[in-house]
Structures are given as C-alpha cells and as structure tokens.
Write a protein that holds these residues in place. Structure first.
Motif, PDB file in Angstrom:
ATOM      1  N   VAL A  77       0.954  -1.210   0.066  1.00  0.00           N
ATOM      2  CA  VAL A  77      -0.012   0.027   0.083  1.00  0.00           C
ATOM      3  C   VAL A  77       1.089   1.388   0.132  1.00  0.00           C
ATOM      4  O   VAL A  77       0.601   2.249  -0.929  1.00  0.00           O
ATOM      5  N   GLN A  78       1.967   1.243   0.835  1.00  0.00           N
ATOM      6  CA  GLN A  78       2.899   2.268   0.940  1.00  0.00           C
ATOM      7  C   GLN A  78       3.417   2.863  -0.494  1.00  0.00           C
ATOM      8  O   GLN A  78       3.386   3.878  -1.041  1.00  0.00           O
ATOM      9  N   HIS A  90       0.894   4.192  -2.361  1.00  0.00           N
ATOM     10  CA  HIS A  90       0.529   5.700  -2.010  1.00  0.00           C
ATOM     11  C   HIS A  90       1.704   6.821  -2.133  1.00  0.00           C
ATOM     12  O   HIS A  90       1.269   8.045  -2.732  1.00  0.00           O
ATOM     13  N   TYR A  96      -6.200   4.454   3.161  1.00  0.00           N
ATOM     14  CA  TYR A  96      -6.257   3.108   2.880  1.00  0.00           C
ATOM     15  C   TYR A  96      -7.725   2.514   3.211  1.00  0.00           C
ATOM     16  O   TYR A  96      -8.027   2.781   4.326  1.00  0.00           O
ATOM     17  N   LEU A  99      -0.620  -0.297   9.213  1.00  0.00           N
ATOM     18  CA  LEU A  99      -1.032   0.216   8.163  1.00  0.00           C
ATOM     19  C   LEU A  99      -0.541   1.850   8.463  1.00  0.00           C
ATOM     20  O   LEU A  99       0.045   2.588   7.641  1.00  0.00           O
ATOM     21  N   ILE A 102       0.442   6.749   4.589  1.00  0.00           N
ATOM     22  CA  ILE A 102      -0.852   6.184   4.829  1.00  0.00           C
ATOM     23  C   ILE A 102      -1.197   7.116   5.853  1.00  0.00           C
ATOM     24  O   ILE A 102      -0.941   7.325   7.091  1.00  0.00           O
ATOM     25  N   VAL A 150      -7.652   5.928   7.409  1.00  0.00           N
ATOM     26  CA  VAL A 150      -8.220   4.634   6.841  1.00  0.00           C
ATOM     27  C   VAL A 150      -9.570   4.997   6.883  1.00  0.00           C
ATOM     28  O   VAL A 150     -10.369   5.709   7.342  1.00  0.00           O
TER      29      VAL A 150
END
Ligand code: PEP
Length: 249
Positions: free
Chosen positions: A184-185, A188, A206, A218, A224, A227
C-alpha cells in the motif's frame, strides 16, 4: 501537516435504533486530540445523525453525491443539499458505486466537481479489482481513476483545502484480506508523486478490511494518512479501537 483521518462508511446498514446506539458508543471520539473522525450514514439518516453529532467533534459525511446540481433527477441528492444539512465530506467513486451503479470515471469527475463546488470535501475512492491486480494492471487502473482530478493536478482547477484520496483495492473490501501495508505504501507514494504540488498536503487513506489487528501497521507507513473503514465501523467498540490505534495510542 497531515493529521490522521478515519472515515466510517456505514453503507446501507442500520436503523434509527441501531444508529443511536452506535453514536452513543462513538461520540467521545470527536474529542480525541490529533485525529479527525467522519461517519457516513445512509442518506435518510443524515439529518438525524448530523443533529446528534452537534458539539461532539465528529464530522458528517455522505456516501454519494449526484453529478448534477439540481432539477429533474429523481432519487438523486445534490451537493448543495448535503452542504445545507451540515455534511462536510462525501465519498466519490466508491467501488460499489462504480461496479453496481454505473459510476464511470467521467461521472465520478463530475461528482467530485459538484462536491468541491458546494464546499464539501470529496473523498475520491480508487482501486483495482482482483483480475486487474492479477494481470499486473493495478497502477494503470489507479492512474486512470486519478484522471478525475486531473484539472487540479494540472493547476487548471483550484485545489480543495483538503484533498483526500482513498485507495481501496476492490479485492480487499469486505473480504477480511487487507492489502499488505508495504505494498500500500508503495502505491500511496506513487499516488502522491502523481499529485505533484497538490500531493504535499493531500491525505491518502487506505480502505479494505481495516480492523484493529492491521490498522497500526498500516498507519505506520509514511504515506498512509488514515483509513476508510466499512464493516468494522458498524461496531462502536471496534471503530473506537481503530481510531485510538490510528493515533498511535
Ligand atoms: C469500504 O467499503 O469502503 C470498506 C473499506 O469496507 P470494509 O472495511 O468492510 O472492507
């Protein structure tokens, strides 16, 4: 300075009774320092939830906004109406709207524009599905979906006070299988780079099976900034714990 933002998307769940109970359980979250918390109830409950959120510090968001301003659009809700009843945020382009209700990139771009024009903060949701991921097309899909805010990125339209993007891989939504925080990082970081100057202060969230067990890892990633929580936001206990963990407490 990008303070953490946590958004609860209640989707099409709840009743007047269950919503009052949920709000009783989470109303203290708005007073938590250093975090912004938004709840997105179904349309019919927005007014009542908004009234109950008064002076709690929690923010009100909607799940969808019309691409049109006003007029003969039966069943639609306009951005000015949302602003009028005290909404501050609205989800735009959620994958369920894209997959089930025909929200293509052009419509999503118009919805974003309507929301921004009415003074709301649109939360642009983007994400690849399982097939696209398997085919190695994740970034291509995100890049295409980010075109909804091309005018902002290219400086042809004003940048919202707070630009919010939610990366929600479709295969992770409601499945219990959240994406790997490092993957995810990586995405992003690429999203922020594409946003150029607008990316510096943009908050990139996220979403996808966020629970108490994964939120800390996360949020530890530098890109990030918060959320977007679906299922777990329907439990006062879980949502409270997620918000607390998101601030590092
Ligand atoms: C969502 O629908 O935006 C979402 C993130 O759902 P869940 O947390 O249930 O995966």
């Amino acid at each position: 300075m990008r303070g953490p933002l946590v958004i609860g998307n209640w989707k099409m769940n709840g009743s007047r009774h269950s919503i009052v109970q949920l709000l009783d359980g989470i109303s203290g979250l708005g007073r938590q320092a250093g975090i912004e918390v938004v709840v997105c109830p179904p349309f019919v409950y927005l007014g009542e939830v908004g009234a109950r959120l008064q002076s709690t510090g929690l923010r009100l968001g909607a799940q969808h906004v019309s691409e049109y301003g006003s007029g003969a659009y039966t069943g639609e809700i306009g951005a000015a109406m949302l602003a009028d009843i005290g909404c501050g945020y609205v989800l735009v382009g959620h994958s369920e709207r894209r997959a089930l209700f025909g929200a293509d990139d052009v419509r999503v771009a118009r919805q974003f524009e309507q929301a921004q024009g009415a003074g709301l903060t649109p939360v642009l949701c983007i994400g690849e599905n399982a097939e696209q991921r398997a085919a190695g097309q994740a970034w291509e899909v995100l890049r295409r979906q980010l075109a909804a805010i091309e005018p902002i990125v290219e400086g042809r339209a004003p940048c919202p006070r707070t630009l919010v993007i939610a990366y929600e891989p479709v295969w992770a939504i409601g499945t219990g299988a959240a994406a790997d925080p490092q993957e995810v990082q990586l995405l992003h970081g690429r999203i922020r780079a594409v946003l150029g100057a607008a990316g510096r202060d943009a908050r990139i969230l996220y979403g996808g099976s966020v629970v108490t067990d994964n939120v800390r890892a996360l949020m530890a990633q530098p890109d990030i900034d918060g959320v977007l929580v679906g299922g777990a936001s329907l439990s006062a206990e879980q949502f409270t714990a997620i918000c607390e963990l998101a601030t590092g407490s």
